[in-house]
Design an enzyme around this catalytic site. Structure first.
Site, PDB file in Angstrom:
ATOM      1  NE  ARG A  15      -1.122   2.432   2.977  1.00 54.10           N
ATOM      2  CZ  ARG A  15      -0.560   3.520   3.490  1.00 54.10           C
ATOM      3  NH1 ARG A  15      -0.477   4.633   2.780  1.00 54.10           N
ATOM      4  NH2 ARG A  15      -0.056   3.508   4.717  1.00 54.10           N
ATOM      5  CG  ASP A  16       3.245   4.360   2.992  1.00 52.72           C
ATOM      6  OD1 ASP A  16       3.582   5.134   2.082  1.00 52.72           O
ATOM      7  OD2 ASP A  16       3.229   4.696   4.185  1.00 52.72           O
ATOM      8  CG  HIS A 209       3.550   4.772   9.284  1.00 52.64           C
ATOM      9  ND1 HIS A 209       2.892   3.773   8.588  1.00 52.64           N
ATOM     10  CD2 HIS A 209       3.910   5.683   8.347  1.00 52.64           C
ATOM     11  CE1 HIS A 209       2.859   4.071   7.299  1.00 52.64           C
ATOM     12  NE2 HIS A 209       3.474   5.232   7.123  1.00 52.64           N
ATOM     13  CG  HIS A 211       7.421   7.771   5.533  1.00 55.36           C
ATOM     14  ND1 HIS A 211       7.285   7.309   4.252  1.00 55.36           N
ATOM     15  CD2 HIS A 211       6.225   7.562   6.134  1.00 55.36           C
ATOM     16  CE1 HIS A 211       6.043   6.862   4.072  1.00 55.36           C
ATOM     17  NE2 HIS A 211       5.371   7.005   5.208  1.00 55.36           N
ATOM     18  CB  CYS A 242       2.221  10.420   1.458  1.00 56.22           C
ATOM     19  SG  CYS A 242       0.572  11.112   1.315  1.00 56.22           S
ATOM     20  CG  ASN A 251       6.673   3.329   4.710  1.00 56.19           C
ATOM     21  OD1 ASN A 251       5.961   3.668   5.636  1.00 56.19           O
ATOM     22  ND2 ASN A 251       6.270   3.410   3.448  1.00 56.19           N
TER      23      ASN A 251
END
Ligand code: HMG
Ligand code: MG
Length: 306
Positions: A15-16, A209, A211, A242, A251
């Site tokens: 996803r990310d 979370h 990055h 993002c 990430n």
């Protein structure tokens, strides 16, 4: 320093990791990535996002990806998905979602850019999403973005993060994932933020979370472990970013997190060698070298040249 006895890694690569690719990965590539991640021992794999295809076209195959992931599901593996509103939730439920996530921000400017509404409007929107999901027996995670700084408005106060985290937790999110969206946090700023949030949400319900734009994500995880955080989001090969946070890098790489935790004697259940193979595979599929320092070191210079 008393470290957690076990750590859960939430793999967000599909996803990310893939939401920001200029040339979207194919559905087949996404499903093969998910299969390889599960085979490497990841138990929570965020599969896709049920967001507007006008906003993030890279996730427009969300129903196919989730249904495909569930069809090849490895035992005990969970496939959460992002759902920004009821429309996304309904589509996710129709595709078989058993866990979803709502995503807010601690910065008004980022909230507007990312989900086109204010923080207050987002919380009002998430309420029915959480209620409907829970009524269907579906767990809901809550994300807070910009927990250290915002790409549009600069530094974000720890109390602002705490307020949004508390609202999501009180609404019924079982876990709050704290996103350093642009990867500018340091152990000092992450610690101050976590201490503010922990005054409202139990540390056992928090996730980091981070990055890795400034190369601090591993240090930030170490600082978070010291406070008792035992859940971390990561993306294989350090994929990610993002679409509404220009310049922010991926990430923290899952390989690097597993290496850190192995070194600390904390079990993760992940086979590092298989994960590095997966990293090499997805990096080759995307036409770049792995973003993980550990993968680069283990795979040698031939991959770096690739
Ligand atoms: P909007 O334009 O205000 O929505 O977008 P709307 O309700 O006015 O609807 C506009 C159109 O979108 C309509 O279609 C809707 O049907 C459709 P039209 O009538 O024009 O044909 N629509 C949808 N279609 C599919 N699925 C949906 C959906 N909702 C509306 N769920 C919205 C508001 C929230 C939808 C939009 O802003 C959006 O999709 N944003 C998502 C942005 C995004 O995915 N960002 C990346 C994920 S967050 C992140 O990466 C941070 C994180 O990793 C943590 C961190 O690092 O900090 C989690
Ligand atoms: Mg993110």
């Amino acid at each position: 320093m008393k470290l957690p006895e076990t750590v859960r890694i939430v793999e967000v690569g599909p996803r990310d990791g893939l939401q920001n690719e200029k040339k979207p990965a194919s559905t087949a590539t996404k499903l093969e990535l998910i299969r390889r991640l599960a085979a490497a021992g990841l138990k929570t794999i965020e599969a896709t996002a049920f967001v507007s295809p006008k906003w993030v076209p890279q996730m427009s195959d969300n129903a196919e990806v989730l249904a495909g992931a569930l069809a090849i599901a490895a035992p005990g593996v969970h496939y959460p998905v992002l759902t920004p509103n009821l429309k996304g939730l309904e589509a996710a439920l129709a595709a078989g979602a058993k866990e979803v996530a709502v995503f807010g921000a601690a910065s008004e400017a980022f909230s507007q850019k990312n989900i086109n509404c204010s923080i207050a409007e987002s919380l009002a929107r998430f309420g029915p999403v959480v209620e409907t999901a829970r009524a269907a027996g579906v767990k809901v995670r809550g994300y807070v973005s910009c927990v250290v700084a915002c790409p549009y408005a600069g530094a974000v106060a720890p109390q602002a993060v705490a307020a949004v985290a508390a609202a999501l937790f009180d609404m019924g999110c079982y876990e709050i994932s704290l996103g350093d969206t642009i990867g500018v946090g340091t152990p000092g700023s992450i610690r101050r933020m976590l201490e503010a949030v922990a005054a409202h949400v139990p540390v056992s319900q928090l996730a980091g979370h981070y990055h890795d734009t400034c190369g601090m994500a591993i240090a930030n995880i170490y600082a978070s472990l010291d406070i008792g955080v035992a859940v971390f989001d990561a993306a294989v090969s350090g994929l990610g970013g993002c679409p509404y946070a220009a310049g922010a890098s991926g990430n923290v790489a899952t390989e690097d997190v597993v290496y850190l935790l192995e070194g600390l004697g904390i079990p993760t259940g992940v086979d590092l060698a298989a994960l590095i193979d997966c990293s090499a595979w997805i990096s080759a599929a995307l036409g770049r070298p792995p973003g993980s320092r550990v993968a680069q070191a283990r795979l040698g210079r031939s991959t770096l040249a690739g």
